[in-house]
Design a protein around this motif. Structure first.
Motif, PDB file in Angstrom:
ATOM      1  N   LEU A  88     -38.221  16.607   9.056  1.00  0.00           N
ATOM      2  CA  LEU A  88     -37.999  17.086   7.694  1.00  0.00           C
ATOM      3  C   LEU A  88     -37.653  15.905   6.787  1.00  0.00           C
ATOM      4  O   LEU A  88     -36.888  15.014   7.176  1.00  0.00           O
ATOM      5  CB  LEU A  88     -36.874  18.121   7.677  1.00  0.00           C
ATOM      6  CG  LEU A  88     -37.070  19.298   8.655  1.00  0.00           C
ATOM      7  CD1 LEU A  88     -35.928  20.288   8.506  1.00  0.00           C
ATOM      8  CD2 LEU A  88     -38.408  19.974   8.428  1.00  0.00           C
ATOM      9  N   TYR A  89     -38.235  15.916   5.581  1.00  0.00           N
ATOM     10  CA  TYR A  89     -38.095  14.806   4.642  1.00  0.00           C
ATOM     11  C   TYR A  89     -37.441  15.291   3.350  1.00  0.00           C
ATOM     12  O   TYR A  89     -37.498  16.484   3.011  1.00  0.00           O
ATOM     13  CB  TYR A  89     -39.458  14.205   4.318  1.00  0.00           C
ATOM     14  CG  TYR A  89     -40.148  13.584   5.503  1.00  0.00           C
ATOM     15  CD1 TYR A  89     -40.063  12.219   5.746  1.00  0.00           C
ATOM     16  CD2 TYR A  89     -40.893  14.359   6.384  1.00  0.00           C
ATOM     17  CE1 TYR A  89     -40.703  11.647   6.832  1.00  0.00           C
ATOM     18  CE2 TYR A  89     -41.534  13.800   7.472  1.00  0.00           C
ATOM     19  CZ  TYR A  89     -41.443  12.440   7.696  1.00  0.00           C
ATOM     20  OH  TYR A  89     -42.065  11.882   8.771  1.00  0.00           O
ATOM     21  N   ALA A  90     -36.874  14.338   2.616  1.00  0.00           N
ATOM     22  CA  ALA A  90     -36.276  14.635   1.314  1.00  0.00           C
ATOM     23  C   ALA A  90     -37.386  14.752   0.270  1.00  0.00           C
ATOM     24  O   ALA A  90     -38.229  13.871   0.160  1.00  0.00           O
ATOM     25  CB  ALA A  90     -35.285  13.545   0.916  1.00  0.00           C
ATOM     26  N   GLN A  91     -37.392  15.849  -0.480  1.00  0.00           N
ATOM     27  CA  GLN A  91     -38.414  16.058  -1.508  1.00  0.00           C
ATOM     28  C   GLN A  91     -38.057  15.419  -2.840  1.00  0.00           C
ATOM     29  O   GLN A  91     -38.839  15.511  -3.788  1.00  0.00           O
ATOM     30  CB  GLN A  91     -38.634  17.556  -1.703  1.00  0.00           C
ATOM     31  CG  GLN A  91     -39.159  18.253  -0.465  1.00  0.00           C
ATOM     32  CD  GLN A  91     -40.495  17.691  -0.022  1.00  0.00           C
ATOM     33  OE1 GLN A  91     -41.389  17.468  -0.841  1.00  0.00           O
ATOM     34  NE2 GLN A  91     -40.634  17.457   1.272  1.00  0.00           N
ATOM     35  N   VAL A 249     -38.989  26.316  11.962  1.00  0.00           N
ATOM     36  CA  VAL A 249     -39.147  27.054  13.221  1.00  0.00           C
ATOM     37  C   VAL A 249     -37.778  27.411  13.774  1.00  0.00           C
ATOM     38  O   VAL A 249     -36.747  26.874  13.346  1.00  0.00           O
ATOM     39  CB  VAL A 249     -39.919  26.211  14.272  1.00  0.00           C
ATOM     40  CG1 VAL A 249     -41.338  25.950  13.824  1.00  0.00           C
ATOM     41  CG2 VAL A 249     -39.178  24.902  14.541  1.00  0.00           C
ATOM     42  N   ASP A 250     -37.793  28.325  14.736  1.00  0.00           N
ATOM     43  CA  ASP A 250     -36.588  28.586  15.529  1.00  0.00           C
ATOM     44  C   ASP A 250     -36.472  27.494  16.591  1.00  0.00           C
ATOM     45  O   ASP A 250     -37.453  27.169  17.264  1.00  0.00           O
ATOM     46  CB  ASP A 250     -36.681  29.948  16.212  1.00  0.00           C
ATOM     47  CG  ASP A 250     -36.671  31.086  15.211  1.00  0.00           C
ATOM     48  OD1 ASP A 250     -36.211  30.860  14.076  1.00  0.00           O
ATOM     49  OD2 ASP A 250     -37.134  32.185  15.557  1.00  0.00           O
ATOM     50  N   GLY A 251     -35.300  26.933  16.742  1.00  0.00           N
ATOM     51  CA  GLY A 251     -35.163  25.881  17.739  1.00  0.00           C
ATOM     52  C   GLY A 251     -33.791  25.247  17.717  1.00  0.00           C
ATOM     53  O   GLY A 251     -32.773  25.938  17.589  1.00  0.00           O
ATOM     54  N   GLN A 252     -33.810  23.931  17.777  1.00  0.00           N
ATOM     55  CA  GLN A 252     -32.566  23.178  17.896  1.00  0.00           C
ATOM     56  C   GLN A 252     -32.697  21.895  17.093  1.00  0.00           C
ATOM     57  O   GLN A 252     -33.775  21.292  17.025  1.00  0.00           O
ATOM     58  CB  GLN A 252     -32.316  22.853  19.369  1.00  0.00           C
ATOM     59  CG  GLN A 252     -30.955  22.256  19.673  1.00  0.00           C
ATOM     60  CD  GLN A 252     -30.768  22.073  21.172  1.00  0.00           C
ATOM     61  OE1 GLN A 252     -31.717  22.125  21.942  1.00  0.00           O
ATOM     62  NE2 GLN A 252     -29.546  21.852  21.587  1.00  0.00           N
ATOM     63  N   VAL A 253     -31.618  21.495  16.462  1.00  0.00           N
ATOM     64  CA  VAL A 253     -31.618  20.244  15.710  1.00  0.00           C
ATOM     65  C   VAL A 253     -31.758  19.087  16.684  1.00  0.00           C
ATOM     66  O   VAL A 253     -31.010  18.989  17.660  1.00  0.00           O
ATOM     67  CB  VAL A 253     -30.335  20.099  14.874  1.00  0.00           C
ATOM     68  CG1 VAL A 253     -30.319  18.766  14.136  1.00  0.00           C
ATOM     69  CG2 VAL A 253     -30.216  21.247  13.888  1.00  0.00           C
ATOM     70  N   PHE A 257     -31.413  11.405  11.057  1.00  0.00           N
ATOM     71  CA  PHE A 257     -31.836  10.068  10.662  1.00  0.00           C
ATOM     72  C   PHE A 257     -30.952   9.461   9.583  1.00  0.00           C
ATOM     73  O   PHE A 257     -31.038   8.261   9.322  1.00  0.00           O
ATOM     74  CB  PHE A 257     -33.286  10.103  10.169  1.00  0.00           C
ATOM     75  CG  PHE A 257     -34.263  10.568  11.210  1.00  0.00           C
ATOM     76  CD1 PHE A 257     -34.588   9.749  12.278  1.00  0.00           C
ATOM     77  CD2 PHE A 257     -34.831  11.820  11.135  1.00  0.00           C
ATOM     78  CE1 PHE A 257     -35.481  10.180  13.246  1.00  0.00           C
ATOM     79  CE2 PHE A 257     -35.731  12.256  12.092  1.00  0.00           C
ATOM     80  CZ  PHE A 257     -36.055  11.429  13.155  1.00  0.00           C
ATOM     81  N   VAL A 258     -30.122  10.271   8.939  1.00  0.00           N
ATOM     82  CA  VAL A 258     -29.213   9.763   7.904  1.00  0.00           C
ATOM     83  C   VAL A 258     -27.829  10.339   8.147  1.00  0.00           C
ATOM     84  O   VAL A 258     -27.677  11.375   8.820  1.00  0.00           O
ATOM     85  CB  VAL A 258     -29.706  10.126   6.485  1.00  0.00           C
ATOM     86  CG1 VAL A 258     -31.043   9.483   6.181  1.00  0.00           C
ATOM     87  CG2 VAL A 258     -29.795  11.638   6.313  1.00  0.00           C
ATOM     88  N   LEU A 270     -34.875  12.884   7.087  1.00  0.00           N
ATOM     89  CA  LEU A 270     -33.524  13.419   7.161  1.00  0.00           C
ATOM     90  C   LEU A 270     -33.156  13.811   8.588  1.00  0.00           C
ATOM     91  O   LEU A 270     -32.165  13.333   9.133  1.00  0.00           O
ATOM     92  CB  LEU A 270     -33.385  14.635   6.237  1.00  0.00           C
ATOM     93  CG  LEU A 270     -33.636  14.373   4.743  1.00  0.00           C
ATOM     94  CD1 LEU A 270     -33.498  15.665   3.959  1.00  0.00           C
ATOM     95  CD2 LEU A 270     -32.680  13.312   4.215  1.00  0.00           C
ATOM     96  N   LEU A 271     -33.956  14.664   9.213  1.00  0.00           N
ATOM     97  CA  LEU A 271     -33.649  15.137  10.562  1.00  0.00           C
ATOM     98  C   LEU A 271     -34.910  15.734  11.175  1.00  0.00           C
ATOM     99  O   LEU A 271     -35.920  15.933  10.501  1.00  0.00           O
ATOM    100  CB  LEU A 271     -32.508  16.161  10.541  1.00  0.00           C
ATOM    101  CG  LEU A 271     -32.630  17.345   9.559  1.00  0.00           C
ATOM    102  CD1 LEU A 271     -33.397  18.496  10.178  1.00  0.00           C
ATOM    103  CD2 LEU A 271     -31.255  17.804   9.127  1.00  0.00           C
TER     104      LEU A 271
END
Length: 429
Positions: A88-91, A249-253, A257-258, A270-271
């Motif tokens: 996932l990225y910062a928009q 999605v359903d899952g786990q972190v 990254f920050v 970000l993560l």
């Protein structure tokens, strides 16, 4: 005293020297042995003399060419990875606030992080204000269009009435002239008045049509400007909404990254989120085999918590990038996914490339890679002779022989580097 004792000079006799025969006997024996060896192993001796070098058999690996099945497969160790692991990225640029920690379970749509971007928020407020201004301009243009349309309609109706009046006046003057109650001049004036009224009516009708079209275009332009501004606002609202980073999605972190409350730029990582509901097994394959791997090939996955567990697999993807002479390939489970598997768990993987019966082949060795597999050393009567060969399909254990060798030939599969490229080498026991 000399007269009483006699010496032995009268009894001594000189003896003839004996001939030495042992060198002759030794030379004759050696000649006999050499003659016997030459007569018994003449071919062996000639081969030894014709060889370019000699190497001990203990330093070599020799295999026999045979006809049998050839199974081409790729085997190795793999690790369990998530089929989906989106990053996932910062928009937008701003201060990133993390709402989760690494390893936390998440649901689809859950907010994981938030980016505070004053610049984007202020721009959205400004564009919303422009929308309100354009909406007011549109309303003003619509009101003005209605007013002008009403005025044009009134002018047209007046012209139509004047035209109707002129027609009635002409009719009265004509009747009066025919009855002799008026002069011809009055009829002519009535006709001129009717012509002017007709011209005024035509102009009013034409002006009303042109002005109405112009007003419609003005209103339509206002509508387009408002719609364009609304699209801009909608896009900014989408960007502002995306400042709240949600799990796809359903899952786990997975990995962060920050750090929390860090100032980030647009498109900064970000993560990551790991979807544990769809797992695959990733293995590293040598570049020489990777070119033959294709998605859809059958495979086998084994390991797990209990010994002997096996699952049918299928190649799902092959990476197009070569790293350190290897390519990453992934296998998915052909059936139901085992529940006991965990991320990064080690498993054994085997991918079947091809299987054929009755193939002339030999055990794989260093000769396959040396010189591109164009030649091999065949051992005959204790001498290794260099012959040209042509190889076909190759597996981890055997290689197919297309030409140059026949069944029963003994081939040096390792240690041939000791021959230094010689054409004939004596194999010493």
């Amino acid at each position: 005293m000399n007269s009483r004792f006699r010496d032995t000079s009268e009894q001594d006799r000189p003896l003839a020297p004996r001939a030495r025969r042992w060198p002759l006997l030794l030379g004759g024996g050696a000649l006999i042995v050499i003659t016997a060896i030459a007569l018994g192993t003449g071919g062996r001796l000639r081969q030894a003399l014709s060889a370019d070098a000699a190497v001990s058999a203990a330093r070599l690996g020799i295999a026999t060419v045979r006809v049998g099945p050839l199974t081409r497969d790729v085997a190795g160790e793999g690790r369990v990875v998530a089929a989906q692991s989106p990053t996932l990225y910062a928009q937008g640029g701003g201060t990133a606030t993390l709402l989760v920690k690494a390893g936390d379970p998440v649901r689809q749509g859950q907010v994981l992080a938030r980016v505070d971007s004053p610049e984007l928020t202020n721009r959205l407020a400004q564009e919303r204000s422009n929308v309100d201004a354009l909406r007011a301009d549109l309303a003003r243009a619509e009101v003005d269009a209605r007013q002008q349309t009403a005025a044009l309609h009134s002018a047209y109706e007046n012209a139509r009435i004047d035209h109707q009046t002129a027609q009635n006046d002409l009719a009265r003057q004509t009747q009066a002239f025919e009855a002799g109650a008026t002069a011809r001049m009055q009829v002519d004036r009535a006709q001129d008045a009717l012509a002017k009224a007709k011209l005024a009516l035509d102009q009013a009708a034409s002006l009303r049509g042109l002005k109405t079209d112009s007003l419609k275009l003005d209103v339509q332009a206002k509508h387009s400007a408002l719609a364009r501004q609304q699209l801009l606002v909608a896009d900014l609202e989408r960007q502002v909404a995306e400042l709240q980073v949600r799990s796809p999605v359903d899952g786990q972190v997975g990995q962060l990254f920050v750090a929390d409350r860090t100032n980030v730029t647009r498109d900064a990582r970000l993560l990551s989120v790991i979807d544990l509901s769809a797992l695959e097994v990733q293995m590293q394959v040598a570049e020489s085999f990777a070119r033959e791997l294709q998605p859809g090939m059958p495979g086998e996955i084994s390991g797990g918590s209990a010994a002997g567990q096996r699952w049918a697999g299928q190649v799902s993807s092959v990476s197009p990038e070569v790293v350190n002479g290897e390519v990453a390939a992934r296998l998915r489970f052909a059936g139901a996914q085992p529940e006991q598997l965990r991320q990064n768990q080690r498993l054994s993987v085997r991918v079947l490339l091809d299987r054929r019966d009755q193939v002339l082949g030999v055990a794989r060795g260093s000769f396959v890679d040396e010189g591109g597999g164009s030649h091999a050393y065949v051992v005959r009567d204790g001498v290794a002779e260099k012959v040209a060969i042509r190889l076909g399909a190759r597996s981890l254990e055997r290689v197919e022989v297309l030409s140059g060798l026949k069944a029963g030939d003994r081939v040096v599969i390792s240690g041939a580097d000791n021959f230094k490229g010689a054409d004939r080498v004596l194999i010493a026991d």
